[in-house]
Design an enzyme around this catalytic site. Structure first.
Site, PDB file in Angstrom:
ATOM      1  N   TYR A 127       0.818  -1.221   0.000  1.00  0.00           N
ATOM      2  CA  TYR A 127       0.000   0.000   0.000  1.00  0.00           C
ATOM      3  C   TYR A 127       0.850   1.268   0.000  1.00  0.00           C
ATOM      4  CZ  TYR A 127      -4.509  -2.296   0.668  1.00  0.00           C
ATOM      5  OH  TYR A 127      -5.652  -3.032   0.492  1.00  0.00           O
TER       6      TYR A 127
ATOM      7  N   LYS B 270       4.581 -15.160   4.628  1.00  0.00           N
ATOM      8  CA  LYS B 270       5.008 -15.986   3.492  1.00  0.00           C
ATOM      9  C   LYS B 270       6.522 -15.853   3.380  1.00  0.00           C
ATOM     10  CE  LYS B 270       3.775 -18.534  -0.041  1.00  0.00           C
ATOM     11  NZ  LYS B 270       2.979 -19.775   0.043  1.00  0.00           N
TER      12      LYS B 270
ATOM     13  N   ASP C 120      -1.160 -18.778   3.124  1.00  0.00           N
ATOM     14  CA  ASP C 120      -2.071 -19.634   2.346  1.00  0.00           C
ATOM     15  C   ASP C 120      -2.703 -20.703   3.244  1.00  0.00           C
ATOM     16  OD1 ASP C 120       0.500 -20.673   2.588  1.00  0.00           O
ATOM     17  OD2 ASP C 120       0.586 -21.530   0.577  1.00  0.00           O
TER      18      ASP C 120
ATOM     19  N   ASP D  44      -5.928  -6.939   4.639  1.00  0.00           N
ATOM     20  CA  ASP D  44      -7.080  -6.504   3.842  1.00  0.00           C
ATOM     21  C   ASP D  44      -7.890  -7.720   3.406  1.00  0.00           C
ATOM     22  OD1 ASP D  44      -8.712  -4.741   2.294  1.00  0.00           O
ATOM     23  OD2 ASP D  44      -7.619  -5.403   0.511  1.00  0.00           O
TER      24      ASP D  44
ATOM     25  N   ASP E 248     -11.692  -9.495   5.206  1.00  0.00           N
ATOM     26  CA  ASP E 248     -12.956  -9.755   4.496  1.00  0.00           C
ATOM     27  C   ASP E 248     -13.330 -11.234   4.592  1.00  0.00           C
ATOM     28  OD1 ASP E 248     -12.785  -7.068   3.717  1.00  0.00           O
ATOM     29  OD2 ASP E 248     -13.630  -7.465   1.744  1.00  0.00           O
TER      30      ASP E 248
END
Ligand code: IPM
Ligand code: MG
Length: 342
Positions: free
Chosen positions: A130, A176, A209, A233, A237
């Site tokens: 971002y 990750k 993941d 982000d 959700d």
């Protein structure tokens, strides 16, 4: 009587409706707790862009700076090359609101895939993908820089561990670092070193993941999840979806001296102006605001008023299976606030 200055961005789409519903709640809180909120309305978002050529004019920033905290409705972000960053992204960066707290849990009568979920996502809010550092290297190649700083990692890990200590004392880092060895590797190293100062908090790590998979299989096993910006982000959700959607998902964007509170959902232009949008996410965001400014009783009362309303299951917006209007819902929550004994 205590006075606070609250700046308010009504936002786009359903923003003005859910924010005016939240203003009704501000009134109810003022009355019950002898508080006074001076409201400073600030133009920002797509409407501001059409008028001034920018979604966040300087004079809007100046107004926000005069306030103690900011309540923000959803704003529409433009997409694609050459467009400005979205309003929340700009504000998070400008005021260095580095910690995005997103509590996601089951509420009564809200249909969800699971029960017993109570997760706090702590999302790093100022770096990662971002940073707005995207470039065209050639006709063929565009690149974006993913920024990870030691200071950025340290301060978000500290907030996350402190929150875990106040909750069920369990924290998970999603990363990750098997691929992103320097950026996520840094977050992982800092997570491990900060965890030494919190021996009472059980610290776990998952590859992002695998974490996504485990969350949709056994979300009850998680308490605090700390994530870099883009993972936060996406996963917020996802977890909102596990507990019934974004209509009930609030957030707090917190820095050292300032904070912004906003529903996680977008501006939903398809249902704008119909007085049917669910105001609960905005109202719960205001509850988080009350908590941050130190009005803990008022904060709990607003949340309990929402829970009472949901338990009764009578006044619900259409997304929750009811047929009440945005205004009717906020009116009922205001009544609940008045009737709760503190
Ligand atoms: C959020 C939103 C924003 C983000 C958008 C609107 C820029 O999705 O707050 O989660 O990506 O951070
Ligand atoms: Mg999002």
């Amino acid at each position: 009587m205590k006075n606070y200055k609250i700046s308010i961005i009504k936002g786009d789409g359903i923003g003005p409706e859910v924010i005016s519903a939240t203003e009704r709640i501000i009134e109810a809180v003022e009355e019950k707790f002898s508080l006074n909120f001076e409201k400073i309305f600030v133009e920002a978002g797509l409407e501001a862009y059409k008028k001034y050529g920018t979604n966040l004019p300087d004079f809007s920033l100046e107004k926000i700076k005069q306030s103690d905290c900011l309540l923000k409705g959803p704003t529409t972000s433009l997409e694609g090359e050459g467009t400005e960053l979205g309003v929340p992204v700009k504000i998070r960066k400008y005021f260095d609101l580095y910690a995005n707290l997103r509590p996601l849990k089951n509420f009564p009568h809200i249909k969800s895939i699971f029960n017993g979920v109570d997760i706090l996502i702590v999302r790093e809010n100022t770096e990662g993908m971002y940073s707005g550092l995207e470039y065209k290297l050639s006709e063929e190649v565009n690149v974006g820089l993913r920024v990870a700083t030691k200071t950025g990692a340290q301060r978000i890990m500290k907030v996350a561990f402190e929150n875990a200590r106040e909750r069920k004392k369990k924290i998970t880092l999603g990363h990750k670092s098997n691929v992103l060895k320097m950026t996520d590797g840094l977050y992982k190293d800092v997570f491990e070193s900060v965890s030494k100062s919190f021996p009472d908090v059980e610290a776990r790590e998952e590859h992002i993941d695998a974490l996504a998979m485990k969350l949709v299989m056994e979300p009850q096993n998680y308490d605090v999840i700390v994530l870099e910006n883009l993972y936060g982000d996406i996963i917020s959700d996802l977890v909102a979806g596990l507990v019934g959607g974004l209509g009930i998902a609030p957030s707090a964007n917190i820095g050292e001296n300032f904070a912004m509170f906003e529903p996680i959902h977008g501006s939903a232009p398809d249902i704008a102006g119909k007085n049917i949008a669910n105001p609960i996410a905005s109202i719960l965001s205001f509850s988080m605001c009350l908590n941050w400014i130190g009005e803990k009783d008022a904060s709990r009362t607003v949340e309990n008023a929402v829970i009472n309303l949901l338990k009764k299951g009578e006044k619900l917006t259409v997304d929750l299976g009811g047929n009440s209007s945005t205004q009717e819902v906020s009116e009922s929550i205001a009544k609940e606030i008045a009737s709760i004994s503190v």
